[in-house]
Design a protein around this motif. Structure first.
Motif, PDB file in Angstrom:
ATOM      1  N   PRO A 144     -28.693  15.053 -39.622  1.00 55.72           N
ATOM      2  CA  PRO A 144     -27.599  14.334 -39.510  1.00 55.72           C
ATOM      3  C   PRO A 144     -26.908  14.360 -37.812  1.00 55.72           C
ATOM      4  O   PRO A 144     -27.217  15.310 -37.189  1.00 55.72           O
ATOM      5  N   ASP A 145     -26.009  13.386 -37.367  1.00 55.53           N
ATOM      6  CA  ASP A 145     -25.307  13.741 -36.553  1.00 55.53           C
ATOM      7  C   ASP A 145     -24.074  14.628 -37.067  1.00 55.53           C
ATOM      8  O   ASP A 145     -23.451  14.246 -37.865  1.00 55.53           O
ATOM      9  N   VAL A 146     -23.975  15.556 -36.281  1.00 55.53           N
ATOM     10  CA  VAL A 146     -22.767  16.629 -36.698  1.00 55.53           C
ATOM     11  C   VAL A 146     -21.674  16.707 -35.557  1.00 55.53           C
ATOM     12  O   VAL A 146     -21.804  16.656 -34.537  1.00 55.53           O
ATOM     13  N   ILE A 147     -20.466  16.354 -36.260  1.00 56.08           N
ATOM     14  CA  ILE A 147     -19.100  16.612 -35.493  1.00 56.08           C
ATOM     15  C   ILE A 147     -18.441  17.678 -35.843  1.00 56.08           C
ATOM     16  O   ILE A 147     -17.998  17.733 -37.019  1.00 56.08           O
ATOM     17  N   VAL A 148     -18.044  18.758 -34.915  1.00 57.57           N
ATOM     18  CA  VAL A 148     -17.526  19.901 -35.264  1.00 57.57           C
ATOM     19  C   VAL A 148     -15.853  19.512 -35.062  1.00 57.57           C
ATOM     20  O   VAL A 148     -15.583  19.166 -34.147  1.00 57.57           O
TER      21      VAL A 148
ATOM     22  N   ALA B  88     -19.486  25.138 -26.517  1.00 59.46           N
ATOM     23  CA  ALA B  88     -20.749  26.280 -26.654  1.00 59.46           C
ATOM     24  C   ALA B  88     -21.073  26.250 -28.085  1.00 59.46           C
ATOM     25  O   ALA B  88     -22.305  26.614 -28.602  1.00 59.46           O
ATOM     26  N   LEU B  89     -20.007  26.068 -28.953  1.00 53.24           N
ATOM     27  CA  LEU B  89     -20.295  25.885 -30.786  1.00 53.24           C
ATOM     28  C   LEU B  89     -21.392  25.027 -30.743  1.00 53.24           C
ATOM     29  O   LEU B  89     -22.271  25.079 -31.503  1.00 53.24           O
ATOM     30  N   CYS B  90     -21.113  23.597 -30.160  1.00 55.32           N
ATOM     31  CA  CYS B  90     -21.796  22.672 -30.314  1.00 55.32           C
ATOM     32  C   CYS B  90     -23.246  22.986 -29.825  1.00 55.32           C
ATOM     33  O   CYS B  90     -24.467  22.492 -30.382  1.00 55.32           O
ATOM     34  N   ASP B  91     -23.538  23.519 -28.662  1.00 55.84           N
ATOM     35  CA  ASP B  91     -24.578  23.860 -28.205  1.00 55.84           C
ATOM     36  C   ASP B  91     -25.480  25.053 -29.033  1.00 55.84           C
ATOM     37  O   ASP B  91     -26.691  24.746 -29.114  1.00 55.84           O
ATOM     38  N   ALA B  92     -24.790  25.923 -29.604  1.00 55.86           N
ATOM     39  CA  ALA B  92     -25.407  26.827 -30.461  1.00 55.86           C
ATOM     40  C   ALA B  92     -26.100  26.176 -31.707  1.00 55.86           C
ATOM     41  O   ALA B  92     -27.016  26.475 -32.317  1.00 55.86           O
TER      42      ALA B  92
ATOM     43  N   VAL C 160     -30.700  21.841 -36.726  1.00 54.18           N
ATOM     44  CA  VAL C 160     -30.347  21.479 -38.015  1.00 54.18           C
ATOM     45  C   VAL C 160     -29.607  19.661 -37.727  1.00 54.18           C
ATOM     46  O   VAL C 160     -29.476  19.057 -38.658  1.00 54.18           O
ATOM     47  N   ALA C 161     -29.438  19.697 -36.603  1.00 53.40           N
ATOM     48  CA  ALA C 161     -28.541  18.294 -36.331  1.00 53.40           C
ATOM     49  C   ALA C 161     -29.485  17.578 -35.308  1.00 53.40           C
ATOM     50  O   ALA C 161     -29.992  18.051 -34.463  1.00 53.40           O
ATOM     51  N   ALA C 162     -29.294  16.178 -35.310  1.00 57.19           N
ATOM     52  CA  ALA C 162     -29.958  15.234 -34.637  1.00 57.19           C
ATOM     53  C   ALA C 162     -29.112  15.316 -33.264  1.00 57.19           C
ATOM     54  O   ALA C 162     -29.766  15.049 -32.185  1.00 57.19           O
ATOM     55  N   HIS C 163     -27.665  15.266 -33.245  1.00 57.78           N
ATOM     56  CA  HIS C 163     -26.914  15.213 -32.463  1.00 57.78           C
ATOM     57  C   HIS C 163     -25.565  15.962 -32.684  1.00 57.78           C
ATOM     58  O   HIS C 163     -25.182  16.046 -33.778  1.00 57.78           O
ATOM     59  N   THR C 164     -25.234  16.719 -31.689  1.00 58.45           N
ATOM     60  CA  THR C 164     -23.818  17.457 -32.020  1.00 58.45           C
ATOM     61  C   THR C 164     -22.699  17.252 -30.944  1.00 58.45           C
ATOM     62  O   THR C 164     -23.032  17.071 -29.750  1.00 58.45           O
ATOM     63  N   SER C 165     -21.412  17.002 -31.454  1.00 55.08           N
ATOM     64  CA  SER C 165     -20.389  16.893 -30.821  1.00 55.08           C
ATOM     65  C   SER C 165     -19.116  17.366 -31.415  1.00 55.08           C
ATOM     66  O   SER C 165     -19.219  17.957 -32.603  1.00 55.08           O
ATOM     67  N   PHE C 166     -17.931  17.357 -30.744  1.00 60.23           N
ATOM     68  CA  PHE C 166     -16.823  17.971 -31.248  1.00 60.23           C
ATOM     69  C   PHE C 166     -15.653  16.893 -31.141  1.00 60.23           C
ATOM     70  O   PHE C 166     -15.805  16.082 -30.043  1.00 60.23           O
ATOM     71  N   ALA C 167     -14.778  17.105 -31.853  1.00 60.68           N
ATOM     72  CA  ALA C 167     -13.365  16.277 -31.893  1.00 60.68           C
ATOM     73  C   ALA C 167     -12.314  16.744 -32.411  1.00 60.68           C
ATOM     74  O   ALA C 167     -12.338  18.016 -33.113  1.00 60.68           O
TER      75      ALA C 167
ATOM     76  N   ALA D  72     -24.119   4.743 -31.473  1.00 62.64           N
ATOM     77  CA  ALA D  72     -25.530   5.163 -31.211  1.00 62.64           C
ATOM     78  C   ALA D  72     -26.314   5.074 -32.135  1.00 62.64           C
ATOM     79  O   ALA D  72     -27.419   5.559 -31.903  1.00 62.64           O
ATOM     80  N   GLY D  73     -26.094   4.626 -33.258  1.00 65.79           N
ATOM     81  CA  GLY D  73     -26.889   4.592 -34.303  1.00 65.79           C
ATOM     82  C   GLY D  73     -27.086   5.472 -35.137  1.00 65.79           C
ATOM     83  O   GLY D  73     -28.321   5.536 -35.801  1.00 65.79           O
ATOM     84  N   ALA D  74     -26.064   6.437 -35.501  1.00 63.97           N
ATOM     85  CA  ALA D  74     -26.479   7.605 -36.364  1.00 63.97           C
ATOM     86  C   ALA D  74     -26.569   6.957 -37.729  1.00 63.97           C
ATOM     87  O   ALA D  74     -25.941   6.038 -38.268  1.00 63.97           O
ATOM     88  N   GLY D  75     -27.537   7.521 -38.545  1.00 66.51           N
ATOM     89  CA  GLY D  75     -28.065   7.365 -39.703  1.00 66.51           C
ATOM     90  C   GLY D  75     -27.217   8.120 -40.757  1.00 66.51           C
ATOM     91  O   GLY D  75     -26.831   7.643 -41.827  1.00 66.51           O
ATOM     92  N   ARG D  76     -26.764   9.279 -40.355  1.00 71.94           N
ATOM     93  CA  ARG D  76     -25.784   9.950 -41.233  1.00 71.94           C
ATOM     94  C   ARG D  76     -24.720  10.934 -40.564  1.00 71.94           C
ATOM     95  O   ARG D  76     -25.353  11.632 -39.389  1.00 71.94           O
ATOM     96  N   ILE D  77     -23.694  11.109 -40.652  1.00 68.57           N
ATOM     97  CA  ILE D  77     -22.534  12.025 -40.148  1.00 68.57           C
ATOM     98  C   ILE D  77     -22.182  12.893 -40.796  1.00 68.57           C
ATOM     99  O   ILE D  77     -21.433  12.525 -41.710  1.00 68.57           O
TER     100      ILE D  77
END
Length: 252
Positions: free
Chosen positions: A5-9, A25-29, A35-42, A61-66
């Motif tokens: 999935p795309d993960v948003i912290v 830094a948490l997103c980079d780790a 485990v994630a296709a893409h990581t971001s924070f909000a 961006a076409g995420a299949g699951r968030i």
């Protein structure tokens, strides 16, 4: 194998460079874990990107699951409810096809959280400590801004998504320089403002106008009409007439 999935912290708020860098830094780790296709924070309160903006970006961006990972300690019991209501409201007002948006458990609720805290205690001596503060007498400026906007954070308003309302207000206050534009505006969280059935509730002083069912669009209307133009934002306003009032249909 399930697609990653795309993960948003998700955290409450941050505006300074250091906590923003910590979130990155948490997103980079997390990205390095695979485990994630893409990581971001909000952020749900003050700070950019706001959760709604980050979700919109991942949908484009076409995420299949968030998957939303909440870094909220402690986490309010109503958190899952108001996040679910906000997602439903945002989805209803969006013509795009949304992927599934799932809520992960808070990390501190998982097995091993105690071991993580124990490692933090053990690492104390290797971590930079804050310097001793230098105390000095300082004066304070009494704000000259005319308008005061209060956002209720009593239990019913919190359950109705007051954190998102507050975050949108603070972000717009910074973006539009509302402290210095026109007569100026200050904002503050408040305990219960009274009309709980109209949650989320916002009041603007010195006029004392009460607004109910306020969402992000409501904040935009109050800023545009009341703060910048001196007119009541009628779509969200409720008269202080001493009578019981119900939230109008169509309000958040």
């Amino acid at each position: 194998m399930i697609d990653r999935p795309d993960v948003i912290v998700v955290a409450r708020s941050a505006i300074a460079a250091a906590p923003i860098a910590e979130m990155q830094a948490l997103c980079d780790a997390l990205a390095n874990s695979g485990v994630a296709a893409h990581t971001s924070f909000a952020f749900t309160e003050q700070g950019e990107p706001a959760l709604r903006e980050c979700l919109s970006e991942r949908i484009d961006a076409g995420a299949g699951r968030i998957v939303l990972v909440p870094l909220l300690v402690p986490r309010e019991p109503s958190f899952a409810n108001w996040i679910a209501k906000a997602l439903a409201r945002w989805r209803a007002g969006d013509e795009r096809a949304w992927p599934p948006v799932l809520l992960a458990p808070p990390p501190m609720a998982l097995p091993g959280a105690g071991d993580l805290l124990a490692r933090a205690v053990a690492a104390t001596h290797d971590w930079p400590q804050p310097p001793e503060p230098v105390l000095k007498a300082e004066g304070s400026i009494v704000p000259a801004q005319k308008h005061r906007m209060l956002v209720c954070h009593g239990a019913p308003c919190t359950a109705a998504g007051a954190a998102l309302v507050w975050g949108h207000l603070r972000n717009e206050q910074a973006r539009q320089s509302l402290r210095t534009v026109g007569e100026g505006m200050m904002s503050a969280k408040s305990t219960c403002l009274g009309p709980c059935s109209l949650a989320p509730v916002v009041q603007v002083w010195p006029a004392g106008t009460t607004y109910g069912g306020v969402d992000e669009a409501g904040i935009d209307a109050i800023i545009r009409d009341h703060i910048l133009s001196g007119q009541v934002a009628e779509a969200y306003a409720y008269p202080a007439d001493g009578r019981k009032q119900r939230l109008r249909k169509g309000s958040a």
